[in-house]
Write a protein that holds these residues in place. Structure first.
Motif, PDB file in Angstrom:
ATOM      1  N   ASN A 122       0.788  -1.273   0.123  1.00  0.00           N
ATOM      2  CA  ASN A 122       0.029  -0.216   0.093  1.00  0.00           C
ATOM      3  C   ASN A 122       0.754   1.264   0.026  1.00  0.00           C
ATOM      4  O   ASN A 122       1.831   1.353   0.619  1.00  0.00           O
ATOM      5  N   THR A 123       0.358   2.252  -0.721  1.00  0.00           N
ATOM      6  CA  THR A 123       0.820   3.576  -0.759  1.00  0.00           C
ATOM      7  C   THR A 123       0.126   4.592   0.307  1.00  0.00           C
ATOM      8  O   THR A 123      -1.129   4.216   0.881  1.00  0.00           O
ATOM      9  N   ILE A 126      -3.294   4.988  -1.331  1.00  0.00           N
ATOM     10  CA  ILE A 126      -4.296   3.834  -1.279  1.00  0.00           C
ATOM     11  C   ILE A 126      -4.799   3.651   0.369  1.00  0.00           C
ATOM     12  O   ILE A 126      -6.042   3.672   0.462  1.00  0.00           O
ATOM     13  N   GLN A 130      -8.882   4.216   1.388  1.00  0.00           N
ATOM     14  CA  GLN A 130      -9.169   3.275   2.059  1.00  0.00           C
ATOM     15  C   GLN A 130      -9.750   4.051   3.536  1.00  0.00           C
ATOM     16  O   GLN A 130     -10.916   3.485   3.994  1.00  0.00           O
ATOM     17  N   ARG A 150      -0.724   0.257  -7.500  1.00  0.00           N
ATOM     18  CA  ARG A 150      -1.285  -0.984  -7.108  1.00  0.00           C
ATOM     19  C   ARG A 150      -0.935  -1.547  -5.919  1.00  0.00           C
ATOM     20  O   ARG A 150       0.477  -1.552  -5.730  1.00  0.00           O
ATOM     21  N   ASN A 151      -1.413  -2.178  -5.115  1.00  0.00           N
ATOM     22  CA  ASN A 151      -0.800  -2.919  -3.544  1.00  0.00           C
ATOM     23  C   ASN A 151      -0.639  -4.265  -4.195  1.00  0.00           C
ATOM     24  O   ASN A 151      -0.849  -4.755  -5.416  1.00  0.00           O
ATOM     25  N   THR A 156      -6.329  -0.554  -6.391  1.00  0.00           N
ATOM     26  CA  THR A 156      -5.800   0.817  -6.615  1.00  0.00           C
ATOM     27  C   THR A 156      -6.560   1.637  -5.532  1.00  0.00           C
ATOM     28  O   THR A 156      -7.506   1.334  -4.916  1.00  0.00           O
ATOM     29  N   ALA A 157      -6.263   3.097  -5.467  1.00  0.00           N
ATOM     30  CA  ALA A 157      -6.879   3.755  -4.542  1.00  0.00           C
ATOM     31  C   ALA A 157      -8.305   4.105  -5.123  1.00  0.00           C
ATOM     32  O   ALA A 157      -9.383   4.045  -4.249  1.00  0.00           O
ATOM     33  N   TYR A 160     -10.644   1.216  -3.786  1.00  0.00           N
ATOM     34  CA  TYR A 160     -11.306   1.527  -2.533  1.00  0.00           C
ATOM     35  C   TYR A 160     -12.291   2.656  -2.285  1.00  0.00           C
ATOM     36  O   TYR A 160     -13.241   2.571  -1.422  1.00  0.00           O
TER      37      TYR A 160
END
Length: 204
Positions: A122-123, A126, A130, A150-151, A156-157, A160
């Protein structure tokens, strides 16, 4: 720990004392990643040098005249003192690079916005999506976050944000709109608004 607990003043003090702004914990979390996940918009703004308290750049007051002179010399533009709020971090970095602004005026550097937490991929963006915090997402986008990152689950953000919107819509359709449901709605955040911001920034 300061970012984890939401202590903005402690974060400021540590950064001013020279703490590594991008220091990673064992799982790869940085202060920015933690603040985005926890929903601490003030700390996110501070780490990205976008806090109004520090006039966007996280600089000491002495910088203003030097940056004004730099912009006037580079762009031939006269900038009023009250217009600094909208200036980009990049302008300041250019001024420092060209040695028109003393690097000592920087209170701290800007956090790297696209670092990845190795445990889940995760960034900060993202995690901000969430959490449903639109302000954090807008700050991260403005700071150059990769909207299509992408995690480890290949999500992707935008995914979520859409998921949050679907959950909120589902709750809205429920006949049992009591106080508990209203609180749940607030906790879900503004998934639709976040999704719009991400799409406007190029998310697909």
């Amino acid at each position: 720990q300061a970012a984890w607990k939401g202590h903005l003043n402690v974060v400021r003090a540590l950064l001013s004392a020279g703490a590594d702004i991008d220091h990673c914990m064992v799982d790869g979390s940085t202060a920015l990643i933690i603040a985005a996940e926890k929903g601490y918009a003030g700390i996110v703004a501070e780490l990205l040098c976008m806090d109004d308290h520090l006039v966007t750049y996280a600089l000491k007051d002495a910088y203003r005249e030097q940056v004004r002179k730099y912009i006037a010399k580079r762009d031939g533009e006269v900038v009023k003192k009250d217009e600094f709020k909208g200036r980009k971090w990049g302008v300041l970095k250019s001024a420092v690079k060209d040695k028109d602004v003393d690097v000592a005026l920087l209170v701290h550097d800007k956090a790297e916005v696209n670092l990845v937490r190795k445990g889940d991929g995760n960034t900060a963006l993202i995690l901000g999506a969430q959490s449903g915090n639109k302000k954090i997402v807008k700050l991260l986008i403005a700071a150059g976050a990769d909207v299509n990152a992408r995690n480890n689950a290949n999500l992707t953000a935008l995914y979520y944000a859409t998921l949050l919107h679907q959950k909120r819509s589902s709750n809205n359709n429920s006949n049992n709109q009591n106080n508990q449901n209203n609180r749940q709605q607030q906790q879900l955040g503004d998934g639709a608004g976040i999704a719009r911001d991400l799409i406007s920034a190029g998310a697909d």
